[in-house]
Design an enzyme around this catalytic site. Structure first.
Site, short mmCIF file in Angstrom:
data_model
loop_
_atom_site.label_atom_id
_atom_site.label_comp_id
_atom_site.label_asym_id
_atom_site.label_seq_id
_atom_site.Cartn_x
_atom_site.Cartn_y
_atom_site.Cartn_z
N HIS A 7 -17.79 85.78 79.20
CA HIS A 7 -16.45 86.23 79.58
C HIS A 7 -15.80 86.96 78.41
CE1 HIS A 7 -12.12 84.96 80.66
NE2 HIS A 7 -12.50 85.83 81.58
N ARG A 8 -15.58 88.26 78.55
CA ARG A 8 -15.01 89.10 77.47
C ARG A 8 -15.90 89.09 76.23
NH1 ARG A 8 -8.70 86.82 77.78
NH2 ARG A 8 -8.70 86.53 80.05
N GLU A 34 -19.16 90.06 81.11
CA GLU A 34 -17.96 90.40 81.90
C GLU A 34 -17.00 91.08 80.95
OE1 GLU A 34 -13.77 89.49 83.46
OE2 GLU A 34 -14.67 89.15 81.50
N ASP A 36 -13.08 93.74 80.91
CA ASP A 36 -11.87 94.14 81.64
C ASP A 36 -11.61 95.59 81.27
OD1 ASP A 36 -10.87 91.31 82.51
OD2 ASP A 36 -11.29 91.14 80.37
N HIS A 49 -8.41 93.23 77.89
CA HIS A 49 -7.94 92.41 79.00
C HIS A 49 -6.52 92.78 79.44
CE1 HIS A 49 -6.02 89.01 81.02
NE2 HIS A 49 -7.19 88.91 81.61
N GLU A 108 -14.80 94.33 85.26
CA GLU A 108 -13.61 94.00 86.04
C GLU A 108 -12.59 95.12 85.89
OE1 GLU A 108 -11.30 90.36 85.29
OE2 GLU A 108 -9.71 91.28 86.48
N LYS A 110 -9.02 96.36 86.19
CA LYS A 110 -7.65 95.83 86.30
C LYS A 110 -6.81 96.77 87.16
CE LYS A 110 -7.90 92.05 83.88
NZ LYS A 110 -7.91 90.77 84.62
N ASP A 236 -16.72 81.11 78.89
CA ASP A 236 -16.36 81.27 77.47
C ASP A 236 -17.32 80.49 76.59
OD1 ASP A 236 -13.96 82.71 78.06
OD2 ASP A 236 -12.92 80.82 78.47
O1 G3P Z 1 -13.54 87.91 85.97
C1 G3P Z 1 -13.13 86.60 85.85
C2 G3P Z 1 -11.87 86.45 85.04
O2 G3P Z 1 -12.02 87.20 83.87
C3 G3P Z 1 -10.64 86.87 85.76
O3 G3P Z 1 -9.46 86.59 85.07
O4 G3P Z 1 -7.55 87.11 83.65
O5 G3P Z 1 -9.68 86.43 82.59
O6 G3P Z 1 -9.47 88.67 83.67
P1 G3P Z 1 -9.03 87.23 83.70
CA CA Z 2 -11.66 89.43 83.44
#
Ligand code: G3P
Ligand code: CA
Length: 248
Positions: A7-8, A34, A36, A49, A108, A110, A236
């Protein structure tokens, strides 16, 4: 569990959504990333993000109000630790350049403040140029972004991202996952992990949907989701998730 998706990037070891975070994540041996993505004022795709700059850089205001060159002059690293001072906001091209050996790439998109869906076809075309299209999953909380991807190319794999079970779209999903998948041309669901059950995942699979929950960080939750047949986890804690995924 087939896919461990960081994640990120490795956001505990380096500033989230930077090339350092993605490189550290690669070194751990994850299956996927993943990120953003936002559109700049001059139409470039960048990885960050927040819609605004304050939390993760020394800039101010919204990404969409700055040119790419102006954003590149900002420091996206020192908020995290001094050794990352000078870390730049990545372009999506730089991000994709790190993805050649991954099994899954989750971009992802936004929601754009002006409602523009221009980021969607641009992402699809860029993934094709990098030879990553068949491993790409585009996710978004914004269904119009996902529809703009499948309008660009119906073969784009899109994932509906959600948390709030009271949203009308989520209620529509729960009324019939099969109808929802067909109506919105979806390949996957990316739900917040807390509301999942084995039956929920089985129903999604019966509707032809992959299930990649987020953000799954605890050993017990990782084990449950593995045993319930989740296709991947967005996490994470990629090292822990890989350990759990590899021990059935
Ligand atoms: O893609 C899953 C998650 O990242 C979505 O929420 O706010 O962390 O982008 P957020
Ligand atoms: Ca995300």
């Amino acid at each position: 569990m087939s896919f461990v998706i960081s994640h990120r990037g490795a956001n505990k070891e380096a500033p989230e959504n930077t090339l350092s975070a993605f490189r550290k994540s690669l070194a751990l041996g994850v299956d996927g990333f993943e990120n953003d993505v936002h559109l700049t004022k001059d139409g470039r795709l960048v990885v960050c993000h927040d819609e605004t700059l304050e939390r993760t850089s020394n800039g101010k205001g919204r990404i969409c109000d700055h040119s790419f060159e102006a954003l590149r002059r900002l420091d996206f690293g020192s908020w995290f630790a001094p050794e990352f001072t000078g870390e730049k906001i990545p372009s999506l091209e730089e991000f994709f350049a790190l993805c050649a050996n991954l099994k899954i790439i989750n971009v992802e998109l936004k929601r754009a403040p002006d409602g523009s869906t221009a980021a969607a076809p641009a992402t699809v075309q860029m993934a094709k140029a990098f030879g990553l299209f068949d491993r790409l999953i585009v996710s978004s909380f914004d269904m119009t972004m996902l529809l703009a991807c499948t309008d660009c190319d119906p073969a784009t794999r899109t994932a509906y991202l959600y948390n709030d079970l009271e949203l009308p779209l989520v209620k529509e999903l729960h009324a019939s996952m099969k109808d929802f998948a067909v109506k919105y041309h979806l390949a996957a669901l990316h739900p917040f992990f807390g509301a999942l059950t084995a039956e929920y995942i089985a129903e999604a699979h019966a509707a032809g949907l992959m299930v990649n929950p987020w953000t799954v960080n605890q050993h017990h939750a990782l084990e449950l989701l593995r045993d319930w047949g989740a296709d991947g986890v967005i996490t994470d804690q990629p090292a822990l998730a890989m350990e759990v995924a590899r021990t059935a």
